[in-house]
Design a protein around this motif. Structure first.
Motif, PDB file in Angstrom:
ATOM      1  N   ILE A   1      15.021  20.768  21.040  1.00 54.79           N
ATOM      2  CA  ILE A   1      14.084  21.636  21.763  1.00 54.79           C
ATOM      3  C   ILE A   1      12.845  21.827  20.895  1.00 54.79           C
ATOM      4  O   ILE A   1      12.909  22.456  19.841  1.00 54.79           O
ATOM      5  CB  ILE A   1      14.719  23.009  22.057  1.00 54.79           C
ATOM      6  CG1 ILE A   1      16.092  22.848  22.704  1.00 54.79           C
ATOM      7  CG2 ILE A   1      13.802  23.852  22.919  1.00 54.79           C
ATOM      8  CD1 ILE A   1      16.984  24.047  22.498  1.00 54.79           C
ATOM      9  N   LYS A   2      11.723  21.283  21.347  1.00 53.16           N
ATOM     10  CA  LYS A   2      10.471  21.399  20.600  1.00 53.16           C
ATOM     11  C   LYS A   2       9.588  22.510  21.165  1.00 53.16           C
ATOM     12  O   LYS A   2       8.733  23.048  20.467  1.00 53.16           O
ATOM     13  CB  LYS A   2       9.722  20.068  20.622  1.00 53.16           C
ATOM     14  CG  LYS A   2      10.526  18.923  20.008  1.00 53.16           C
ATOM     15  CD  LYS A   2       9.842  17.603  20.214  1.00 53.16           C
ATOM     16  CE  LYS A   2      10.714  16.457  19.736  1.00 53.16           C
ATOM     17  NZ  LYS A   2      10.143  15.162  20.051  1.00 53.16           N
ATOM     18  N   ASN A   3       9.772  22.816  22.435  1.00 55.40           N
ATOM     19  CA  ASN A   3       9.060  23.930  23.076  1.00 55.40           C
ATOM     20  C   ASN A   3       9.899  24.386  24.258  1.00 55.40           C
ATOM     21  O   ASN A   3      10.433  23.548  25.001  1.00 55.40           O
ATOM     22  CB  ASN A   3       7.667  23.493  23.540  1.00 55.40           C
ATOM     23  CG  ASN A   3       6.761  24.670  23.867  1.00 55.40           C
ATOM     24  OD1 ASN A   3       7.087  25.834  23.630  1.00 55.40           O
ATOM     25  ND2 ASN A   3       5.600  24.378  24.419  1.00 55.40           N
ATOM     26  N   TRP A   4      10.028  25.685  24.414  1.00 57.44           N
ATOM     27  CA  TRP A   4      10.773  26.263  25.541  1.00 57.44           C
ATOM     28  C   TRP A   4      10.343  27.705  25.634  1.00 57.44           C
ATOM     29  O   TRP A   4      10.741  28.548  24.820  1.00 57.44           O
ATOM     30  CB  TRP A   4      12.271  26.170  25.293  1.00 57.44           C
ATOM     31  CG  TRP A   4      13.147  26.724  26.395  1.00 57.44           C
ATOM     32  CD1 TRP A   4      13.228  28.025  26.818  1.00 57.44           C
ATOM     33  CD2 TRP A   4      14.067  26.002  27.198  1.00 57.44           C
ATOM     34  NE1 TRP A   4      14.131  28.144  27.821  1.00 57.44           N
ATOM     35  CE2 TRP A   4      14.674  26.919  28.070  1.00 57.44           C
ATOM     36  CE3 TRP A   4      14.454  24.657  27.246  1.00 57.44           C
ATOM     37  CZ2 TRP A   4      15.641  26.542  28.998  1.00 57.44           C
ATOM     38  CZ3 TRP A   4      15.412  24.291  28.167  1.00 57.44           C
ATOM     39  CH2 TRP A   4      15.997  25.218  29.033  1.00 57.44           C
ATOM     40  N   LYS A   5       9.476  28.009  26.593  1.00 62.56           N
ATOM     41  CA  LYS A   5       9.039  29.388  26.764  1.00 62.56           C
ATOM     42  C   LYS A   5       8.431  29.568  28.148  1.00 62.56           C
ATOM     43  O   LYS A   5       7.992  28.610  28.791  1.00 62.56           O
ATOM     44  CB  LYS A   5       8.026  29.784  25.700  1.00 62.56           C
ATOM     45  CG  LYS A   5       6.707  29.022  25.769  1.00 62.56           C
ATOM     46  CD  LYS A   5       5.760  29.450  24.672  1.00 62.56           C
ATOM     47  CE  LYS A   5       4.456  28.670  24.716  1.00 62.56           C
ATOM     48  NZ  LYS A   5       3.518  29.073  23.671  1.00 62.56           N
TER      49      LYS A   5
END
Length: 196
Positions: A120-124
């Motif tokens: 997961i490099k980005n999750w928002k």
């Protein structure tokens, strides 16, 4: 503007701010049924490589923000209190087990036929009038020898429009539905075939 109008506007702003505090979302069921069956065993690991978590700006439980009436951000966290990576690992394991696959966390250190690694490099999500959903993730399946059998990635920014009258809990559920769709894209047919 009359005093009464000011009071109403101030009251609305306070209620929006109150709705923005203390929000959580449950990502433990965000992975759709994978439809994978077979006799192979799978070690599963989701690894959190989000730069804002690695830098210590946010906790591993942080999954986004809801903004109050003045645009001030309030953090959104996992409802479980566990890191996002733990919730995703368990969600993938549960989905594989539905098909009868023997799936375990990679931390169990058991010998398995396959390893599924999700990075997961980005999750928002970021909610105010609309909700923006950001994901950057990679899935990789390896065999016992460490050979990569399949790899896939998803990088998306999705904006949920028409949410003006939706309170934060509803916005977070809509964001969760988008993440579920994106996880379905990430764990695509090539990933699923490699797990069989």
């Amino acid at each position: 503007m009359s005093f009464k109008s000011l009071c109403v506007a101030f009251g609305l702003t306070l209620s929006l701010a109150a709705c923005a505090v203390g929000n959580t979302v449950d990502y433990r069921d965000v992975v759709p049924p994978l439809g994978v069956s077979g006799s192979k065993s799978v070690a599963v690991e989701a690894v959190d490589q989000r730069p804002y978590v690695l830098a210590g700006d946010n906790t591993p439980q942080w999954v986004g923000m809801v903004r109050g009436g003045f645009g001030n951000p309030f953090g959104v966290h996992t409802v479980s209190g566990a890191p996002l990576s733990s919730d995703l690992t368990q969600s993938i394991i549960d989905s594989l087990k539905q098909g009868g696959v023997k799936a375990v966390p990679a931390t169990a250190r058991m010998a398995t036929d396959r390893t599924l690694l999700v990075t997961i490099k980005n999750w928002k999500s970021d909610s105010m009038v609309t909700t923006s959903i950001y994901i950057d993730a990679e899935a990789e399946v390896r065999d016992q020898a460490g050979t990569v059998l399949a790899r896939n990635s998803v990088q998306e920014r999705v904006v949920n429009e028409g949410e003006v009258a939706v309170l934060p809990p509803g916005k977070l559920e809509r964001a969760k539905a988008v993440f579920r769709r994106l996880m379905d894209q990430l764990l695509n047919s090539s990933i699923r075939d490699a797990l069989r």
